[in-house]
Design an enzyme around this catalytic site. Sequence first.
Site, PDB file in Angstrom:
ATOM      1  N   HIS A   1     -12.519   3.724  -0.710  1.00  0.00           N
ATOM      2  CA  HIS A   1     -12.607   2.763   0.408  1.00  0.00           C
ATOM      3  C   HIS A   1     -13.440   1.547  -0.008  1.00  0.00           C
ATOM      4  O   HIS A   1     -13.996   0.850   0.840  1.00  0.00           O
ATOM      5  CB  HIS A   1     -13.288   3.362   1.663  1.00  0.00           C
ATOM      6  CG  HIS A   1     -12.457   4.360   2.417  1.00  0.00           C
ATOM      7  ND1 HIS A   1     -13.034   5.352   3.179  1.00  0.00           N
ATOM      8  CD2 HIS A   1     -11.121   4.501   2.551  1.00  0.00           C
ATOM      9  CE1 HIS A   1     -12.075   6.069   3.748  1.00  0.00           C
ATOM     10  NE2 HIS A   1     -10.903   5.580   3.370  1.00  0.00           N
TER      11      HIS A   1
ATOM     12  N   ARG B   1      -9.594  16.268   6.268  1.00  0.00           N
ATOM     13  CA  ARG B   1     -10.358  16.692   5.080  1.00  0.00           C
ATOM     14  C   ARG B   1     -11.726  17.231   5.490  1.00  0.00           C
ATOM     15  O   ARG B   1     -12.353  16.710   6.408  1.00  0.00           O
ATOM     16  CB  ARG B   1     -10.565  15.521   4.123  1.00  0.00           C
ATOM     17  CG  ARG B   1      -9.289  15.007   3.512  1.00  0.00           C
ATOM     18  CD  ARG B   1      -9.562  13.862   2.543  1.00  0.00           C
ATOM     19  NE  ARG B   1      -8.468  12.917   2.587  1.00  0.00           N
ATOM     20  CZ  ARG B   1      -8.597  11.599   2.499  1.00  0.00           C
ATOM     21  NH1 ARG B   1      -9.790  11.045   2.343  1.00  0.00           N
ATOM     22  NH2 ARG B   1      -7.550  10.823   2.568  1.00  0.00           N
TER      23      ARG B   1
ATOM     24  N   GLU C   1      -8.495  -4.684   4.944  1.00  0.00           N
ATOM     25  CA  GLU C   1      -8.265  -4.374   3.530  1.00  0.00           C
ATOM     26  C   GLU C   1      -7.121  -5.213   2.955  1.00  0.00           C
ATOM     27  O   GLU C   1      -7.167  -5.614   1.799  1.00  0.00           O
ATOM     28  CB  GLU C   1      -7.972  -2.877   3.376  1.00  0.00           C
ATOM     29  CG  GLU C   1      -9.216  -2.030   3.620  1.00  0.00           C
ATOM     30  CD  GLU C   1      -8.925  -0.546   3.812  1.00  0.00           C
ATOM     31  OE1 GLU C   1      -8.434  -0.179   4.894  1.00  0.00           O
ATOM     32  OE2 GLU C   1      -9.192   0.231   2.896  1.00  0.00           O
TER      33      GLU C   1
ATOM     34  N   ASN D   1       0.866  -1.176   0.000  1.00  0.00           N
ATOM     35  CA  ASN D   1       0.000   0.000   0.000  1.00  0.00           C
ATOM     36  C   ASN D   1       0.906   1.231   0.000  1.00  0.00           C
ATOM     37  O   ASN D   1       1.467   1.588   1.032  1.00  0.00           O
ATOM     38  CB  ASN D   1      -0.892  -0.052   1.248  1.00  0.00           C
ATOM     39  CG  ASN D   1      -1.876   1.103   1.313  1.00  0.00           C
ATOM     40  OD1 ASN D   1      -1.806   2.033   0.503  1.00  0.00           O
ATOM     41  ND2 ASN D   1      -2.776   1.060   2.275  1.00  0.00           N
TER      42      ASN D   1
ATOM     43  N   ARG E   1      -2.501  -1.857  -3.574  1.00  0.00           N
ATOM     44  CA  ARG E   1      -3.685  -1.024  -3.405  1.00  0.00           C
ATOM     45  C   ARG E   1      -3.512   0.218  -4.277  1.00  0.00           C
ATOM     46  O   ARG E   1      -2.515   0.927  -4.173  1.00  0.00           O
ATOM     47  CB  ARG E   1      -3.825  -0.608  -1.947  1.00  0.00           C
ATOM     48  CG  ARG E   1      -4.966   0.366  -1.754  1.00  0.00           C
ATOM     49  CD  ARG E   1      -5.142   0.752  -0.309  1.00  0.00           C
ATOM     50  NE  ARG E   1      -6.270   1.650  -0.189  1.00  0.00           N
ATOM     51  CZ  ARG E   1      -6.234   2.786   0.509  1.00  0.00           C
ATOM     52  NH1 ARG E   1      -5.161   3.146   1.148  1.00  0.00           N
ATOM     53  NH2 ARG E   1      -7.307   3.549   0.559  1.00  0.00           N
TER      54      ARG E   1
END
Length: 394
Positions: free
Chosen positions: A178, A239, A381, A8, A90
């Site tokens: 996601h 964010r 994940e 990742n 990813r």
Amino acid sequence: MRSVLVLNSGSSSLKYQLVDADSEEVLAEGGVQRIGESGATSSHSSGGRRTDGDGRPVADHAEALALVVSAFAEHGPHLDDVDLVAVGHRVVHGGDRSEPTVITDEVLAEIEDLQVLAPLHNRAAATGIRAARELRPDLPHVAVFDTAFFASLPAAASTYAIDAEVAARHRIRRYGFHGTSHAWVSARGAELVGRPLSELRQIVLHLGNGASASAVDGGRPVDTSMGLTPLEGLVMGTRSGDLDPAVVLTLARAGWSTEDLDALLNKRSGLLGLSGVNDFRALMERVDAGDEAARLALDVYVHRLVRYVGGYHALLGGAELLTFTAGVGENAPRLRAAVVQRLRPLGFVLDEEANGADRRDARTISTPDSPVTVAVVPTNEELAIARQALEAVG
Ligand code: ADP
């Protein structure tokens, strides 16, 4: 034994997990942070032992990967002994792609091309992929896209109400992110409540540093909170989530550059912008100490969540399951309580004791007679990527 290495690559980090393809056991995991900065941090864990790096600077993802390979050689398991069959990467933005894809030069070029839409994310992924392919050209490398699960969003959910021709020319639509986590958690949620995924109407809240919500009907996404980029939707660590687009116009007219606006909304907004901290634990400590800015940040965070869950409940024609996941969702019972208590009039009834229990497994936290079941399901994940990479290479 066969194993899969999951990579990742973030803008300044490289995280990895080595997964046994048959038992699905994690054989080793770790990461390198602060790549390209004055000093990097790194760690490698295997066989119950964790070793930290020496903090020397790591210039780029290729150097980070070399560090990872030497950590495997030094602390085990040695990569020659684990029969690596694939590397799963990813990749944040996959455009319209909905399937895990074996990476060729063309696929890599496409990932780089999507940098216009996800500048930080896809550039990092491409750099990591290039370094990994150079290191192990003998292995299949598979891209697993964060947008993939949402490629089948209904047009009503994926379309922005702007000039259709302009949107088409610039590939402006809602992609959702996601996805690996929302797909994984919605499938585990169905298992947990003993219902076929194909018949279940559910809402998933992935609340980590980044945060997103999804409405899933019969295993297919109906809506999600992130859009063209991972900036839209919920309040996140740094964010902003949803805004009136005129906020951007107002600041642009006041002289803000595109780069400054990008940094403001992606890196200095959300919980950080409101309270000075982006970490949820630190936020709660400040709330408990009576800090008013932290209190407001938490209130805005919860308000937005309640609004999304209520909206998705309506879109689904009544959700049957609401699931919390990721760092905040799995570990912050007070946040879960704050959200679910507000939803009580809609049929979400929290079991306070189950919610407060110190557990790490998938579990329900609503009362047995709650019209809507509420659950906590840990996301994974890396394992999801490992499985998909294996499938893609047959
Ligand atoms: P990422 O998006 O980086 O993968 P994670 O899913 O790991 O993020 O979530 C990180 C967030 O989870 C941080 O805000 C952190 O404070 C929060 N978190 C982790 N553990 C707890 C806890 N025990 N209580 C409250 N928040 C927690």
